[in-house]
Design a protein around this motif. Sequence first.
Motif, PDB file in Angstrom:
ATOM      1  N   PRO A 171       0.875  -1.193   0.027  1.00  0.00           N
ATOM      2  CA  PRO A 171       0.052   0.092  -0.030  1.00  0.00           C
ATOM      3  C   PRO A 171       0.863   1.342   0.002  1.00  0.00           C
ATOM      4  CG  PRO A 171      -0.175  -1.133   2.138  1.00  0.00           C
ATOM      5  CD  PRO A 171       0.502  -2.124   1.081  1.00  0.00           C
ATOM      6  N   THR A 172       1.961   1.268   0.514  1.00  0.00           N
ATOM      7  CA  THR A 172       2.841   2.368   0.710  1.00  0.00           C
ATOM      8  C   THR A 172       3.275   2.432  -0.733  1.00  0.00           C
ATOM      9  OG1 THR A 172       3.619   2.017   2.957  1.00  0.00           O
ATOM     10  CG2 THR A 172       4.900   3.513   1.652  1.00  0.00           C
ATOM     11  N   ARG A 173       3.595   1.704  -1.496  1.00  0.00           N
ATOM     12  CA  ARG A 173       4.389   1.925  -3.157  1.00  0.00           C
ATOM     13  C   ARG A 173       2.981   2.438  -3.935  1.00  0.00           C
ATOM     14  NH1 ARG A 173       7.851  -2.600  -1.296  1.00  0.00           N
ATOM     15  NH2 ARG A 173       6.413  -4.342  -2.130  1.00  0.00           N
ATOM     16  N   ARG A 174       1.835   1.875  -3.530  1.00  0.00           N
ATOM     17  CA  ARG A 174       0.714   2.339  -4.476  1.00  0.00           C
ATOM     18  C   ARG A 174       0.396   3.876  -4.125  1.00  0.00           C
ATOM     19  NH1 ARG A 174      -1.224  -2.886  -2.955  1.00  0.00           N
ATOM     20  NH2 ARG A 174      -2.653  -2.149  -1.634  1.00  0.00           N
ATOM     21  N   GLU A 175       0.501   4.152  -2.815  1.00  0.00           N
ATOM     22  CA  GLU A 175       0.529   5.384  -2.378  1.00  0.00           C
ATOM     23  C   GLU A 175       1.418   6.376  -3.102  1.00  0.00           C
ATOM     24  OE1 GLU A 175      -1.623   7.250  -0.447  1.00  0.00           O
ATOM     25  OE2 GLU A 175      -0.315   9.276  -0.352  1.00  0.00           O
ATOM     26  N   LEU A 176       2.570   5.897  -3.171  1.00  0.00           N
ATOM     27  CA  LEU A 176       3.561   6.692  -3.741  1.00  0.00           C
ATOM     28  C   LEU A 176       3.339   6.920  -5.385  1.00  0.00           C
ATOM     29  CD1 LEU A 176       6.789   5.078  -2.409  1.00  0.00           C
ATOM     30  CD2 LEU A 176       6.121   7.471  -1.951  1.00  0.00           C
ATOM     31  N   LEU A 177       2.600   5.969  -5.928  1.00  0.00           N
ATOM     32  CA  LEU A 177       2.345   6.229  -7.393  1.00  0.00           C
ATOM     33  C   LEU A 177       1.182   7.138  -7.489  1.00  0.00           C
ATOM     34  CD1 LEU A 177       2.526   2.567  -8.677  1.00  0.00           C
ATOM     35  CD2 LEU A 177       4.154   4.264  -9.083  1.00  0.00           C
TER      36      LEU A 177
END
Lengths: 112, 112
Positions: free
Chosen positions: A19-25
């Motif tokens: 979820p953190t990486r999707r948030e970054l995107l």
Amino acid sequence: MTRREPKDADLVFKALADPTRRELLDRLFERNGRTLGELCEGLDMARQSATQHIGVLEAANLVSARKRGREKLHFINPVPLHEIYERWVRKFEGARLETLADIKRVLEGDGR
Amino acid sequence: MTRREPKDADLVFKALADPTRRELLDRLFERNGRTLGELCEGLDMARQSATQHIGVLEAANLVSARKRGREKLHFINPVPLHEIYERWVRKFEGARLETLADIKRVLEGDGR
DNA sequence: TTGACATGCAGGTAAATGCCTGCCTATATG
DNA sequence: CATATAGGCAGGCATTTACCTGCATGTCAA
């Protein structure tokens, strides 16, 4: 022992599986070209942890970065996402309608 | 300590982030309703290992199974794939054209 | 130059993952 | 019933992951 070389699809899906990486995107979509510091803001984890996440996105080629002075600017690359779609989503789109019929047919024992 | 409840997207992406599991989906696409034994055939790992992979696919709701006698029959569910597409692929499809321009603009220092 | 700021690098730990072996249960069939 | 077949369950081990802390480097600006 035998280290398998991870395929592109592995890297992309793994990158998206957090979820953190999707948030970054999402943050980069909202405004492309953010610095590392901007990207990490309010993420509820140490900067170094977020940096690692960005590294995963870069390894998957979902984000590319370049330096400007002491800053690191980040940009989305949507190409891997599209490839994933072509290979792993589109293919299965037709499967839905078959499903119920298949289940019935198989369960009723006409077998294979 | 604090256990976070994994979201749907996590489960789906994680499930897809493994070549064995993607292979299983391909096998089910080729012929839906396979038994566990059929699915595992020639997978170069113990049946129990493959069973775990199938468990991951079921947890992500990409595969659903039901029993017929002593057999377990497996069926693809393409819905999660489509949801992933709607939320995480489609959104970024337009981003490509902007990218180069954005990079230039930002690098040339008009800043944020 | 010098201090502040943006980022990089090196371990270190706890939990999750992917594979295994060993054994148990349930259903079919001679 | 006795045996074979399909699958389930439990525990063990090596690797990877997702965090962290501490410190080093490079760039800007006064």
